[in-house]
Every structure is written in C-alpha cells, then in structure tokens.
Design a protein around this motif. Structure first.
Motif, short mmCIF file in Angstrom:
data_model
loop_
_atom_site.label_atom_id
_atom_site.label_comp_id
_atom_site.label_asym_id
_atom_site.label_seq_id
_atom_site.Cartn_x
_atom_site.Cartn_y
_atom_site.Cartn_z
N GLN A 1 0.81 -1.22 0.00
CA GLN A 1 0.00 0.00 0.00
C GLN A 1 0.85 1.27 0.00
OE1 GLN A 1 -3.69 0.37 2.24
NE2 GLN A 1 -3.26 -1.59 3.24
N LEU A 2 2.16 1.12 0.18
CA LEU A 2 3.01 2.28 0.38
C LEU A 2 3.57 2.82 -0.94
CD1 LEU A 2 5.01 0.96 3.45
CD2 LEU A 2 2.87 2.26 3.45
N ALA A 3 3.81 4.12 -0.95
CA ALA A 3 4.39 4.74 -2.14
C ALA A 3 5.78 4.20 -2.40
CB ALA A 3 4.44 6.26 -1.95
N SER A 4 6.52 3.96 -1.35
CA SER A 4 7.89 3.46 -1.46
C SER A 4 8.31 2.93 -0.09
CB SER A 4 8.83 4.59 -1.91
OG SER A 4 10.18 4.19 -1.80
N THR A 5 9.16 1.94 -0.08
CA THR A 5 9.63 1.42 1.20
C THR A 5 10.71 2.31 1.82
OG1 THR A 5 11.16 -0.04 0.02
CG2 THR A 5 9.06 -0.98 0.74
N ASP A 6 11.12 3.38 1.13
CA ASP A 6 11.98 4.37 1.78
C ASP A 6 11.22 5.67 2.06
OD1 ASP A 6 11.85 5.49 -0.73
OD2 ASP A 6 14.01 5.55 -1.06
N ALA A 7 9.90 5.59 1.94
CA ALA A 7 9.03 6.73 2.29
C ALA A 7 7.72 6.17 2.83
CB ALA A 7 8.79 7.62 1.09
N GLY A 8 7.85 5.41 3.92
CA GLY A 8 6.76 4.59 4.41
C GLY A 8 5.58 5.30 5.04
N TYR A 9 5.55 6.63 4.98
CA TYR A 9 4.40 7.36 5.51
C TYR A 9 3.43 7.79 4.40
CZ TYR A 9 7.13 7.91 9.85
OH TYR A 9 7.85 7.70 11.00
N PHE A 10 3.79 7.53 3.14
CA PHE A 10 2.97 7.96 2.02
C PHE A 10 2.34 6.76 1.31
CE2 PHE A 10 6.06 11.44 2.49
CZ PHE A 10 5.19 12.51 2.63
N LEU A 11 1.13 6.97 0.80
CA LEU A 11 0.39 5.92 0.12
C LEU A 11 0.74 5.86 -1.37
CD1 LEU A 11 -3.10 6.44 1.77
CD2 LEU A 11 -1.60 4.47 2.08
N ASP B 1 -0.89 15.95 9.30
CA ASP B 1 -0.60 17.35 8.97
C ASP B 1 0.88 17.56 8.71
OD1 ASP B 1 -3.27 17.99 9.24
OD2 ASP B 1 -3.06 18.91 11.22
N TYR B 2 1.73 16.94 9.53
CA TYR B 2 3.17 17.13 9.42
C TYR B 2 3.66 16.68 8.04
CZ TYR B 2 7.98 17.59 11.04
OH TYR B 2 9.28 17.99 11.19
N TRP B 3 3.25 15.47 7.65
CA TRP B 3 3.80 14.92 6.41
C TRP B 3 3.06 15.39 5.16
CZ3 TRP B 3 8.51 13.53 6.17
CH2 TRP B 3 9.15 13.16 7.35
N THR B 4 1.82 15.81 5.32
CA THR B 4 1.14 16.46 4.20
C THR B 4 1.82 17.78 3.88
OG1 THR B 4 -0.99 15.44 4.77
CG2 THR B 4 -1.06 17.44 3.42
N GLN B 5 2.20 18.53 4.92
CA GLN B 5 2.91 19.78 4.71
C GLN B 5 4.30 19.55 4.13
OE1 GLN B 5 1.44 22.91 5.27
NE2 GLN B 5 3.22 23.50 4.03
N ALA B 6 4.97 18.50 4.60
CA ALA B 6 6.31 18.18 4.07
C ALA B 6 6.23 17.91 2.57
CB ALA B 6 6.89 16.97 4.80
N TYR B 7 5.22 17.18 2.15
CA TYR B 7 5.04 16.87 0.73
C TYR B 7 4.73 18.15 -0.06
CZ TYR B 7 3.38 14.50 -3.49
OH TYR B 7 3.21 14.06 -4.79
N ALA B 8 3.90 19.01 0.53
CA ALA B 8 3.54 20.27 -0.15
C ALA B 8 4.78 21.17 -0.32
CB ALA B 8 2.46 21.00 0.63
N ASP B 9 5.65 21.18 0.68
CA ASP B 9 6.82 22.05 0.67
C ASP B 9 7.97 21.49 -0.18
OD1 ASP B 9 5.51 23.77 2.36
OD2 ASP B 9 6.49 23.05 4.18
N GLU B 10 8.17 20.17 -0.14
CA GLU B 10 9.37 19.59 -0.75
C GLU B 10 9.08 18.69 -1.95
OE1 GLU B 10 12.34 18.08 1.96
OE2 GLU B 10 11.31 19.00 3.68
N GLY B 11 7.79 18.41 -2.18
CA GLY B 11 7.45 17.57 -3.32
C GLY B 11 7.66 16.10 -3.06
N GLU B 12 7.73 15.33 -4.13
CA GLU B 12 7.86 13.89 -4.04
C GLU B 12 9.32 13.49 -3.99
OE1 GLU B 12 6.72 10.43 -7.09
OE2 GLU B 12 4.98 11.45 -6.24
#
Length: 427
Positions: free
Chosen positions: A202-212, A414-425
């Motif tokens: 279900q994860l976007a990547s196994t080195d970014a395990g907080y994203f779907l 909120d923390y990681w949604t903001q991180a994605y918004a600020d730094e991208g993928e």
C-alpha cells in the motif's frame, strides 16, 4: 605532500613522507564492547601505519548524535563520523560529509559488497557518502523458560505477542510480558506495527513509508487500519509492559529483558552477545520478527557506517582507514563480535557463525522476502531532522493520555502532508 595515495591502497601517504597524522573518529551507537572491537582493528592498522594514530571518541549513546552534530557544525575536531540511516540525509544536506566515490571505485573489494550494502552506500542519491559496516534487522527475543512454564507457544505474530504478554504479566512479582520502548526512537516501534498492519504494497515506497501508493502525497495516517494498529500498539504498553517503560530507551529495554523484568523484547542482533553473556543457554531464544494482519513482518533496514567529514585535512588517509575497517576480513570479524549483518557476500564463507545458532534467523528472514520486508520513514525529506526531535514527545503524550489517538494521527498527517507540499515527491 610528495606522494599520492591510490584509493584502497594499503600504503598511506603519511608513510611515504613521514608525517605524523591523527585521525579522529566519533561513534554514534556507542557501547564499551563495540568500542573495544573497533579499537582492536584500529590498533592493527596503527601497527601497519606507524605514523598514523586513530583516536576514537565515544559519547554516551543517548546524546551521541547531538554531539556529532555539534562537532560537524563547528567544522573541526573529527575526520570520521558514524552516520546512520536516521542522520545521513541531514549530514549530506548540510555538506558536513563528502563523497568517497573515487576511493570506492578503486577498491579491490567492492565487488563482494552485498546488495543491501550498495543500497546503503547510495542511500542519499548517486554519491557514496557512507561506507556501512552492517545492518540491524530486528527479531523477537523471548524467555523460553517463562513461556514453557506458562504452557505458551513462542509467538510468531503481534497478536500472539500481546496474548502471551498479558498472560505472563504479574505486577506483584514485577514480571511483565513485553519490554516497551517509550523514550528516544520509540516512534520507530509504532511504525513497524503500522506497516505490519498495512503491508508494504500500500506504500508509495519502502523508503518513504508514511505515504500511500498513487496518493499524490496522501499519508497512511488517515487509514482506519493505521488507527487500529496504533491502538493495538498502545495496548502493549498499558496491558503488558512496566509503567516506567514510558522512559525506556535502548539500554533500559535490553536490561528489562536480560534482568528478568520482561519476557519479550524486539531488538537488533547486537543484543545476542549480551544474552549469551548474561543468560543461561536454553532459557532464551531469538526468533523471527512477528507478522501483522497483512501477513507481512515489516521492520526498518537499520544501518550505520563511516563517513568522511568535508573538512578533514587528510582525506586520503581517512578513506584508507575507512576501507580498512570495511574489508571482508575486518568487517566479518566486527560483525561477528558486534552481531550485525555483514556487508560482504563472502562473510558466511569466512565464518560459519552467520549461518548457525541464534544469528541464523536473519538468514531465514532474508530468504523469505514475501513475508519479511524492510521499510523506513521518509528520511530524504529535509524536515525529517525536525520530525525526529518532536515525534517521540507526541507519542509520549498519547501514551499517557494527554492527547487522543485521533489527535496524534491528525498531527502526523498534517506534518507529512505539509512536508510533501513544501518539498514535493522524494520517493
């Protein structure tokens, strides 16, 4: 200097021109036993390079990374630092360490490095900022005598750990089922439970395990399965762990197991040597990491290694010593005595220890990639350094009921949604 060192060459520049050099290295995962092993290898190096002195600085474990950060920020006082999966991105982003590609490319032993070692070397991108010394996969340590006395089978799932933990807990006797880690890096244990509930597919990547996966920055912290996993994790603390384990770090949780307070412990292979030294053979065992409802057992691919500071005045000598520490002979010896998974494919040929006794479970796990998976938090994000300094406090507030599960999940999302918004993928 009047001579040039070929990277990986056993002969140092200093030996050619007679200059006395001191190389200072700073440890992160400090222990007296481990420092002694490194010192032994360093002494051997000094014998072969009489004008080079290796100075080892070993700060207390709990604040070692802070000490290293202070030294790196000052731009002096160290030539080699121990970088970890949790710190390497910060060191690279701040240009505190430098690539070692030219040395590695010319190293005659590079072809026997394992795939895991190659991944760690290039963890931050295309440059070789670290030479790993080993890998710290987690397993389940159990007091088999406690289990046998209670007529309980050795757990293989998180649910079985909980059930056994509740059955074995006797507060009047100061005996508990589980050695909980509530202090520094305790959040990583919550991560493993969540990932074992979700599964890595279900994860976007196994080195970014907080994203779907295909979530355009959506996090795992909005899923009902994540909430279920967190509430299960909290029950391990409330129902079968000592109350003071809210303040337990590495040393305390290991002592809780070895000292007879806790029946079970999730930890790295480095604890094997402590168990062998302090517990009677046949009263304990190390078994594979537990699976969750997903059918997978998901844990961090923990690694550490040696990095060359960007301000060292002796890069050739520093690289030479790092590669000396990392050659197959020395790394196999180090990993056997420190109980980490080696970086060379030839390790098992050099020492049968890695396929025998308690360590063999890691070979079994490595051979069952469908069940046993590795994963990590999104460490490539610049905000990860700040996250590490805040997240344990949030988890402690939650464990002590200062905030609810929903409030913790909202903060994480909120923390990681903001991180994605600020730094991208970044995966």
């Amino acid at each position: 200097m009047c001579a040039t060192l070929l990277p990986g060459n056993a002969v140092s520049v200093a030996a050619a021109d007679g200059e006395d050099i001191t190389i200072t290295m700073v440890e992160s995962l400090t222990s007296a036993e481990r420092t002694a092993i490194i010192r032994e290898i360093a002494d051997k190096y000094e014998e072969e390079h009489p004008n080079i002195t290796i100075e080892i600085i070993s700060p207390p474990l709990e604040n070692a990374d802070n000490k290293i950060t202070q030294m790196l920020m000052s731009g002096s006082g160290c030539d080699i630092v121990e970088a970890r999966d949790l710190t390497i991105t910060q060191y690279v982003n701040n240009q505190w360490i430098q690539p070692m590609d030219s040395y590695l490319d010319a190293w005659e032993e590079k072809d026997t490095l394992t795939e895991a070692a190659q991944q760690a070397i290039y963890n931050t991108g295309d440059a070789a900022y670290m030479m790993p010394y080993g890998f710290l996969w987690r397993g389940l340590y159990v007091h088999t005598d406690w289990l046998e006395e209670a007529g309980i089978e050795t757990p293989s799932t998180w649910q079985e750990i909980y059930d056994a933990g509740v059955a074995l807990t006797d507060t009047d006797a100061n005996r508990y089922g589980f050695a909980f880690r509530g202090a520094t890096l305790g959040y990583m244990y919550a991560d493993t439970v969540i990932w074992s509930w979700l599964g890595t597919d279900q994860l976007a990547s196994t080195d970014a395990g907080y994203f779907l996966k295909d979530g355009n920055g959506a996090t795992i912290f909005t899923l009902p399965e994540t909430k279920e996993a967190l509430e299960f994790y909290k029950s391990l603390f409330t129902d079968c762990s000592p109350a003071d384990s809210i303040a337990w770090g590495f040393a305390e949780m290991v002592q809780g197991f070895i000292g007879g307070t806790a029946a079970m412990l999730i930890q790295d292979p480095e604890v094997i040597s402590s168990c062998e030294a302090d517990l009677e053979e046949g009263t304990w065992d190390l078994v594979p990491f537990p699976t969750g409802p997903s059918g997978q057992a998901v844990f961090p691919n923990g690694f550490s290694g040696w990095s060359m500071t960007s301000f060292t005045e002796h890069p050739d000598e520093v690289a030479d010593f790092i590669l000396y520490l990392s050659n197959a002979e020395n790394n196999t010896y180090f990993c056997k005595n420190y109980a980490t998974i080696p970086i060379h494919t030839t390790a098992a040929e050099m020492d049968s220890y890695f396929e025998e006794s308690h360590f063999s479970i890691y070979m079994d796990m490595a051979n069952d990639g469908d069940t046993y998976r590795t994963c990590s938090a999104p460490m490539k994000y610049n905000v990860f350094a700040a996250y590490k300094s805040e997240v344990d406090t949030m988890y402690q507030k939650w464990l002590t009921d200062e905030i609810t599960t929903d409030e913790l999940l909202t903060w994480l999302d909120d923390y990681w949604t903001q991180a994605y918004a600020d730094e991208g993928e970044k995966f």
